[in-house]
Design a protein around this motif. Structure first.
Motif, mmCIF file in Angstrom:
data_model
loop_
_atom_site.group_PDB
_atom_site.id
_atom_site.type_symbol
_atom_site.label_atom_id
_atom_site.label_comp_id
_atom_site.label_asym_id
_atom_site.label_seq_id
_atom_site.Cartn_x
_atom_site.Cartn_y
_atom_site.Cartn_z
ATOM 1 N N HIS A 81 -3.637 -136.780 -1.399
ATOM 2 C CA HIS A 81 -5.120 -136.005 -1.862
ATOM 3 C C HIS A 81 -6.503 -136.207 -2.145
ATOM 4 N N GLN A 82 -6.218 -137.892 -3.190
ATOM 5 C CA GLN A 82 -6.919 -138.608 -3.784
ATOM 6 C C GLN A 82 -7.611 -139.312 -3.105
ATOM 7 N N MET A 83 -9.055 -139.736 -2.965
ATOM 8 C CA MET A 83 -9.021 -141.111 -2.770
ATOM 9 C C MET A 83 -9.372 -141.952 -3.629
ATOM 10 N N GLU A 84 -9.151 -141.502 -4.692
ATOM 11 C CA GLU A 84 -9.083 -143.075 -5.588
ATOM 12 C C GLU A 84 -7.281 -143.978 -5.243
ATOM 13 N N VAL A 85 -6.466 -143.251 -4.911
ATOM 14 C CA VAL A 85 -5.202 -143.758 -3.777
ATOM 15 C C VAL A 85 -5.508 -144.382 -3.330
ATOM 16 N N VAL A 86 -6.717 -144.140 -1.934
ATOM 17 C CA VAL A 86 -6.557 -144.366 -0.751
ATOM 18 C C VAL A 86 -7.666 -145.736 -1.751
ATOM 19 N N ARG A 87 -8.719 -145.463 -2.156
ATOM 20 C CA ARG A 87 -9.203 -146.735 -2.410
ATOM 21 C C ARG A 87 -8.622 -148.416 -3.545
ATOM 22 N N ASP A 88 -7.440 -147.179 -4.139
ATOM 23 C CA ASP A 88 -7.294 -148.460 -4.868
ATOM 24 C C ASP A 88 -5.178 -149.166 -3.850
ATOM 25 N N ALA A 89 -5.712 -148.806 -3.548
ATOM 26 C CA ALA A 89 -3.395 -148.862 -2.402
ATOM 27 C C ALA A 89 -3.829 -149.304 -1.077
ATOM 28 N N GLU A 131 -5.253 -150.162 3.118
ATOM 29 C CA GLU A 131 -5.659 -150.833 4.433
ATOM 30 C C GLU A 131 -6.744 -150.700 5.230
ATOM 31 N N GLN A 132 -5.864 -149.092 5.436
ATOM 32 C CA GLN A 132 -6.941 -148.965 6.642
ATOM 33 C C GLN A 132 -5.682 -146.701 5.863
ATOM 34 N N VAL A 133 -7.180 -146.083 6.422
ATOM 35 C CA VAL A 133 -6.957 -144.642 6.331
ATOM 36 C C VAL A 133 -7.517 -143.468 7.629
ATOM 37 N N ALA A 134 -6.466 -142.612 7.489
ATOM 38 C CA ALA A 134 -6.705 -141.473 8.415
ATOM 39 C C ALA A 134 -7.449 -140.474 7.736
ATOM 40 N N VAL A 135 -8.217 -139.676 7.944
ATOM 41 C CA VAL A 135 -8.745 -138.525 7.061
ATOM 42 C C VAL A 135 -8.367 -137.524 8.098
ATOM 43 N N LEU A 136 -7.511 -136.263 7.434
ATOM 44 C CA LEU A 136 -7.009 -135.013 8.085
ATOM 45 C C LEU A 136 -8.052 -134.015 7.579
ATOM 46 N N ASP A 137 -7.893 -132.993 8.572
ATOM 47 C CA ASP A 137 -8.621 -131.617 7.949
ATOM 48 C C ASP A 137 -8.028 -130.313 9.627
ATOM 49 N N GLY A 138 -7.180 -130.001 8.589
ATOM 50 C CA GLY A 138 -7.629 -128.564 9.534
ATOM 51 C C GLY A 138 -5.877 -128.970 10.436
ATOM 52 N N GLY A 139 -4.985 -129.605 10.082
ATOM 53 C CA GLY A 139 -4.659 -129.805 11.290
ATOM 54 C C GLY A 139 -4.575 -131.151 12.282
ATOM 55 N N SER A 140 -6.238 -132.043 12.274
ATOM 56 C CA SER A 140 -5.957 -132.952 13.347
ATOM 57 C C SER A 140 -7.091 -133.733 12.836
ATOM 58 N N VAL A 141 -6.686 -135.008 12.889
ATOM 59 C CA VAL A 141 -7.316 -136.144 12.255
ATOM 60 C C VAL A 141 -9.456 -136.533 12.745
ATOM 61 N N VAL A 142 -10.011 -136.702 11.929
ATOM 62 C CA VAL A 142 -11.448 -135.810 11.757
ATOM 63 C C VAL A 142 -11.840 -137.676 11.460
ATOM 64 N N GLU A 143 -10.783 -138.385 11.354
ATOM 65 C CA GLU A 143 -12.148 -139.367 10.977
ATOM 66 C C GLU A 143 -10.942 -141.044 10.779
ATOM 67 N N GLN A 144 -10.828 -142.102 10.968
ATOM 68 C CA GLN A 144 -9.858 -143.457 10.886
ATOM 69 C C GLN A 144 -10.533 -144.521 10.853
ATOM 70 N N GLY A 145 -10.234 -145.400 10.286
ATOM 71 C CA GLY A 145 -10.802 -147.012 10.501
ATOM 72 C C GLY A 145 -10.248 -147.432 9.001
ATOM 73 N N THR A 146 -10.970 -148.760 8.339
ATOM 74 C CA THR A 146 -10.078 -149.400 7.150
ATOM 75 C C THR A 146 -10.853 -148.490 6.187
ATOM 76 N N VAL A 147 -10.644 -148.756 4.912
ATOM 77 C CA VAL A 147 -10.647 -148.610 4.103
ATOM 78 C C VAL A 147 -12.674 -148.478 3.540
ATOM 79 N N GLU A 148 -12.627 -149.828 3.797
ATOM 80 C CA GLU A 148 -14.192 -149.981 3.659
ATOM 81 C C GLU A 148 -14.794 -149.641 4.516
ATOM 82 N N GLU A 149 -14.425 -149.404 5.893
ATOM 83 C CA GLU A 149 -15.380 -148.328 6.547
ATOM 84 C C GLU A 149 -15.996 -147.165 6.161
ATOM 85 N N LEU A 150 -14.547 -146.366 5.649
ATOM 86 C CA LEU A 150 -14.996 -145.190 5.673
ATOM 87 C C LEU A 150 -15.825 -144.791 4.433
#
Length: 344
Positions: free
Chosen positions: A196-204, A206-225
């Motif tokens: 639940h920490q964006m700092e972890v995503v930022r520091d570690a 390469e790609q990420v999916a954002v989850l909200d309400g049980g669904s993926v609402v956004e995904q891409g490279t960390v730089e894109e997000l």
């Protein structure tokens, strides 16, 4: 090991914890799954790691469907999955070395091989001299290092990290994330980080999916997000990635978005890579009859790049403001007009 999810669903009573999640996690990267409390992260990771079966949908490891494996095949597949948890889950009655040895023991590994493997892993996580230490004598960071070593004991091809740094202080978190990054490169692992920490995503990651309400609402490279956040939940994560209550910039930590005014901030300007060091606004003020009032600023250092962010007001004649914004975009600056209070 590539992981592919196809329309996964999981319901607990009236709670739709995972709703038609389709996602591809490439092999040999660190992939982040981020969401707020109750977003469905823990439920999703239990499905991906084969601890639970979905109500519907499919889970593939490379081209093999794994959510339908029968008992013996499922046990064998799980043995090639490593898991790291927030609370370490170590045996207090065992030494550090015997905690690392445990998964090898239950697999029936010969004692000489266990001894050799445990020694290798303790060396890998930087605790070669702590094998005989009781768990109670270890710090939180050392406990997590032992948990990492244990997760790697059976030579997994996938490593799941479920809020693995949430119980650690920032400095220890940084060292653990660096260790995971180093291990991923050495062992060519697919690492899935639930957080639940964006700092972890930022520091570690390469790609990420954002989850909200049980669904993926956004995904891409960390730089894109970081540069082009689209969903409301992603923008909220970025706005709170570090304290915006810092008034004295001398007190700010590396990466903090320092806010010195709680008013205004109509535009978010994002500078990617080398743009973070260029005097773009100075050039703009000479070229157009507009005024700037910068409300907050900071630079997020990603593993491969930097993203600079300024929250600012731009005032002047409407046409001049429009021309100034067009110029910023021509210079490669990402400009987002914020609704009032969106970044507060």
């Amino acid at each position: 090991m590539q992981i592919r999810l196809n329309s996964l669903c999981r319901t607990y009573g009236d709670v739709h914890a995972v709703q038609k999640v389709s996602l591809t996690i490439p092999s040999n990267i660190i992939f982040g799954i981020i969401g707020k409390s109750g977003a469905g992260k823990s439920s999703l990771v239990r499905l991906i790691s084969l601890l639970e079966k979905p109500d519907s949908g499919e889970v593939y490891y490379d081209d093999e469907r794994v959510d339908t494996l029968e008992k013996d095949a499922l046990i064998q597949r799980r043995r090639r999955i490593g898991m790291i948890f927030q609370n370490f889950n170590l045996f207090s009655s065992r030494t550090a070395a015997r905690n690392v040895a445990y998964p090898l023991e239950i697999c029936g590994t010969p004692k000489d091989e266990i001894k050799r493997r445990v020694s290798e892993l303790l060396e890998l996580v930087g605790l070669a001299d702590r094998g005989n230490a009781p768990v109670s004598t270890l710090s939180g960071g050392q406990k997590q290092r032992i948990a990492i070593a244990r997760a790697l004991a059976t030579k997994p091809d996938i490593l799941f990290c479920d809020e693995a740094t949430s119980a650690l202080d920032p400095q220890t978190t940084h060292s653990i994330l660096q260790l995971i990054r180093d291990i991923q490169k050495k062992m060519n692992l697919t690492v899935v980080m639930i957080t639940h920490q964006m700092e972890v995503v930022r520091d570690a990651c390469e790609q990420v999916a954002v989850l909200d309400g049980g669904s993926v609402v956004e995904q891409g490279t960390v730089e894109e997000l970081f540069a082009h956040p689209k969903s409301a939940v992603t923008k909220d994560f970025l706005s709170h990635i570090s304290s915006q209550d810092v008034i004295d910039s001398a007190a700010a930590k590396d990466g903090d978005l320092v806010r010195w005014s709680n008013d205004g901030g109509e535009y978010a300007l994002r500078f990617v890579g080398s743009k973070t060091g260029e005097p773009v606004l100075s050039r703009l003020s000479r070229k157009f009859d507009v005024e700037f009032n910068i409300r907050a600023g900071g630079i997020q250092k990603l593993p491969e790049n930097e993203i600079g962010t300024l929250l600012t007001d731009i005032s002047g004649d409407k046409k001049e403001v429009e021309a100034a914004i067009a110029y910023l975009k021509e210079q490669g600056i990402i400009v987002e007009k914020l609704s009032k209070g969106e970044e507060d």
